[in-house]
Scaffold this motif. Sequence first.
Motif, mmCIF file in Angstrom:
data_model
loop_
_atom_site.group_PDB
_atom_site.id
_atom_site.type_symbol
_atom_site.label_atom_id
_atom_site.label_comp_id
_atom_site.label_asym_id
_atom_site.label_seq_id
_atom_site.Cartn_x
_atom_site.Cartn_y
_atom_site.Cartn_z
ATOM 1 N N GLU A 170 0.751 -1.118 -0.067
ATOM 2 C CA GLU A 170 0.040 -0.237 -0.111
ATOM 3 C C GLU A 170 0.920 1.316 0.290
ATOM 4 O OE1 GLU A 170 -3.200 2.626 -0.057
ATOM 5 O OE2 GLU A 170 -2.984 0.547 -0.590
ATOM 6 N N ARG A 174 1.419 4.471 -2.838
ATOM 7 C CA ARG A 174 1.321 5.924 -2.634
ATOM 8 C C ARG A 174 2.563 6.785 -2.812
ATOM 9 N NH1 ARG A 174 -3.116 7.090 0.740
ATOM 10 N NH2 ARG A 174 -4.584 5.121 1.063
ATOM 11 N N ALA A 223 -2.065 8.528 5.331
ATOM 12 C CA ALA A 223 -3.226 7.962 5.588
ATOM 13 C C ALA A 223 -3.930 7.829 6.849
ATOM 14 C CB ALA A 223 -3.614 6.857 4.608
ATOM 15 N N GLU A 225 -6.534 8.012 8.697
ATOM 16 C CA GLU A 225 -7.929 7.737 8.711
ATOM 17 C C GLU A 225 -8.239 6.346 8.198
ATOM 18 O OE1 GLU A 225 -10.024 8.963 10.817
ATOM 19 O OE2 GLU A 225 -8.461 10.785 10.940
ATOM 20 N N MET A 226 -7.081 5.781 7.585
ATOM 21 C CA MET A 226 -7.197 4.287 6.983
ATOM 22 C C MET A 226 -7.578 3.217 8.162
ATOM 23 S SD MET A 226 -4.262 1.944 5.411
ATOM 24 C CE MET A 226 -4.186 2.834 4.075
ATOM 25 N N LYS A 278 4.752 14.140 2.826
ATOM 26 C CA LYS A 278 3.524 14.632 2.665
ATOM 27 C C LYS A 278 3.722 16.477 2.628
ATOM 28 C CE LYS A 278 -0.939 14.922 5.344
ATOM 29 N NZ LYS A 278 -1.537 14.531 6.507
ATOM 30 N N GLN A 283 3.273 12.471 -2.505
ATOM 31 C CA GLN A 283 2.247 11.251 -2.323
ATOM 32 C C GLN A 283 1.175 11.314 -3.430
ATOM 33 O OE1 GLN A 283 -0.303 11.735 0.903
ATOM 34 N NE2 GLN A 283 -0.992 9.497 0.911
ATOM 35 N N ARG A 285 -2.139 10.280 -5.259
ATOM 36 C CA ARG A 285 -3.577 10.374 -5.197
ATOM 37 C C ARG A 285 -4.067 8.788 -5.255
ATOM 38 N NH1 ARG A 285 -7.282 14.183 -5.027
ATOM 39 N NH2 ARG A 285 -5.771 15.748 -6.229
ATOM 40 N N ARG A 286 -4.627 8.458 -4.012
ATOM 41 C CA ARG A 286 -5.272 6.917 -4.033
ATOM 42 C C ARG A 286 -6.541 7.192 -3.764
ATOM 43 N NH1 ARG A 286 -3.501 3.262 -6.438
ATOM 44 N NH2 ARG A 286 -3.966 1.877 -4.831
ATOM 45 N N THR A 287 -7.186 6.309 -4.253
ATOM 46 C CA THR A 287 -8.765 6.002 -3.865
ATOM 47 C C THR A 287 -8.791 4.528 -3.633
ATOM 48 O OG1 THR A 287 -9.425 5.778 -6.247
ATOM 49 C CG2 THR A 287 -9.781 7.750 -5.539
ATOM 50 N N ASP A 290 -8.290 1.148 1.699
ATOM 51 C CA ASP A 290 -8.600 1.486 2.621
ATOM 52 C C ASP A 290 -8.698 0.749 3.920
ATOM 53 O OD1 ASP A 290 -7.759 4.175 1.914
ATOM 54 O OD2 ASP A 290 -9.580 4.565 1.385
#
Length: 294
Positions: A170, A174, A223, A225-226, A278, A283, A285-287, A290
């Motif tokens: 992961e 990123r 990330a 909030e993952m 950051k 970094q 962009r990832r969607t 999560d």
Amino acid sequence: MDNKCWICGKQEPMMFTCRHCGKTFCSDHRLPERHACEGLERGAGYSSGTSGTSGNYNRTYTGGQSYGPEVDEAIKNMMKDAAKTAAKGAATGAVYRTRSSISTSPSMAIIFICIISFFLELIPGYVELFQLVPSMIFARPWTMITHMFLHGGFGHIFFNMLVLFFFGRELERRIGKDMFLYVYFISGIVAALGYALTSNTGLPMIGASGAIMGVFATLTVLAPEMQVYVYFIPMRIKYALLLFALLDFALIGANDMVAHTAHLSGVLVGLYMGFRIKSSGKQRRRTGYDTRRW
């Protein structure tokens, strides 16, 4: 049409017409070898009519098919060949996918090296040559890297590689492969130094935990909030990192054969690298992606 057997003259409810010679026979004489079939001598081929026989293939109308021994053996050989071909194809595909993943993913390459090294540890003297000894860290500087590929048992390597498999890949997606390798090895090296400078036992250290904690901390900054699962309990990755860091801090000095200072050193490096990446905007962009388990 004459429904009598050409050999014995018998009549039956169902007569058989030979597809080789075209004559009619009773059930006793339906096989070509039972009526000296002339068609076989002329080299007649197989046929698929509504009744009769063809060579060693016998078709009956009692609900199924029966085959001669030669055909049965041929079918068995064909099935064996098909099974071997399928197995070979599956094995080839697995090898290709493994090679592809190793060549395209640094995390997978590290996992592969660690697994190979795990088996090499059976060689006498192998671990002693590559493990990190605090008092000899500068005399044997290569051990600051090689210790990351050694593990002390199946459980040790399994859980480390499991975490690297999920979170390492992961982080690769990123920040890219080169930056991932930089984070991983810097975290591991600093973890080795941190352990060597704070260890009061002098015990050797092996394992990739320090480097992996650096990867985990970097991903946490990028990330926060993952959602992850820690022992099947869902939580945000930032809370998971805080939990692990507090446990390591509380267990410093405990006689549990775990290099807690190495873990914390890796976390510090990972946090620093995460904020640096950051702030630089490097970094990707990832969607999605999560939900991960540890």
